[in-house]
Write a protein that holds these residues in place. Sequence first.
Motif, PDB file in Angstrom:
ATOM      1  N   THR A  19       0.839  -1.202   0.000  1.00 32.41           N
ATOM      2  CA  THR A  19       0.000   0.000   0.000  1.00 32.41           C
ATOM      3  C   THR A  19       0.869   1.245   0.000  1.00 32.41           C
ATOM      4  N   THR A  32      -5.827   2.118  -7.831  1.00 33.55           N
ATOM      5  CA  THR A  32      -5.514   3.442  -7.285  1.00 33.55           C
ATOM      6  C   THR A  32      -6.787   4.260  -7.206  1.00 33.55           C
ATOM      7  N   THR A  33      -6.918   5.027  -6.133  1.00 35.54           N
ATOM      8  CA  THR A  33      -8.082   5.904  -5.982  1.00 35.54           C
ATOM      9  C   THR A  33      -7.702   7.165  -5.232  1.00 35.54           C
ATOM     10  N   THR A  82      -3.263  -4.072  -9.644  1.00 29.78           N
ATOM     11  CA  THR A  82      -3.034  -2.734  -9.105  1.00 29.78           C
ATOM     12  C   THR A  82      -4.343  -1.961  -9.108  1.00 29.78           C
ATOM     13  N   SER A 109      -2.800   3.714  -3.387  1.00 33.20           N
ATOM     14  CA  SER A 109      -2.492   2.743  -4.435  1.00 33.20           C
ATOM     15  C   SER A 109      -2.231   1.398  -3.785  1.00 33.20           C
ATOM     16  N   HIS A 124      -1.100  -2.695  -4.507  1.00 32.33           N
ATOM     17  CA  HIS A 124      -0.434  -3.608  -5.433  1.00 32.33           C
ATOM     18  C   HIS A 124      -0.524  -5.004  -4.819  1.00 32.33           C
ATOM     19  N   ILE A 145     -11.158   1.971  -2.743  1.00 28.29           N
ATOM     20  CA  ILE A 145     -10.079   1.096  -3.195  1.00 28.29           C
ATOM     21  C   ILE A 145     -10.458  -0.377  -3.027  1.00 28.29           C
TER      22      ILE A 145
END
Length: 185
Positions: free
Chosen positions: A96, A138-139, A136, A125, A127, A174
């Motif tokens: 994270t 992302t927000t 992956t 983000s 992963h 997320i």
Amino acid sequence: MKQILLALFVLIFTSGCVDKKRVLNIQNEGLCTATVATLYLNEIEVKNGDESFHITKEEIRDALAKSLKDTGCFRISMDVRDKESLNVESEYLLDTKANLFREKETSEKNIFKDEERELLQLIISLHAHNKTKELTATTKSELTINRSKILGFTITQEQESDKKTVLTNATNKISILLKEAFSGL
């Protein structure tokens, strides 16, 4: 005369107000009926753009774990695992990254009134990875707060509730995006 002065003081004091941009509360409960994967919360990296808007690694880890569990899609573990010991089909390490940003702008409307605009922003983000697969997501979550100051008076700031709103919405968003990424596998 005292009543007029008191009424004037009350009017001036109460007109210093806070207007928050309406924030949509993201709901993520019960998105799945069965567990899709086990996620081992691995590394968490936090970059703070401002010292007064600070969220710790532990706060992010706890909010993220709760949000991912709430979806019903993931089993969450805080155990330390290495990539080689994971079951390729259903276990993933989760790294994270979180970036915090706060911008404050003040403008003078007239001799008695100042307006402040504050933007709180959190970008997360994720992963998820194991030996053979990587995902992956992302927000960004943000909250805009407008404050008016009359003769220097303002209502006290609600930083804790604002921070919680931004964090909760970011982790809920997320978790939904990660669920969608797993659905695409």
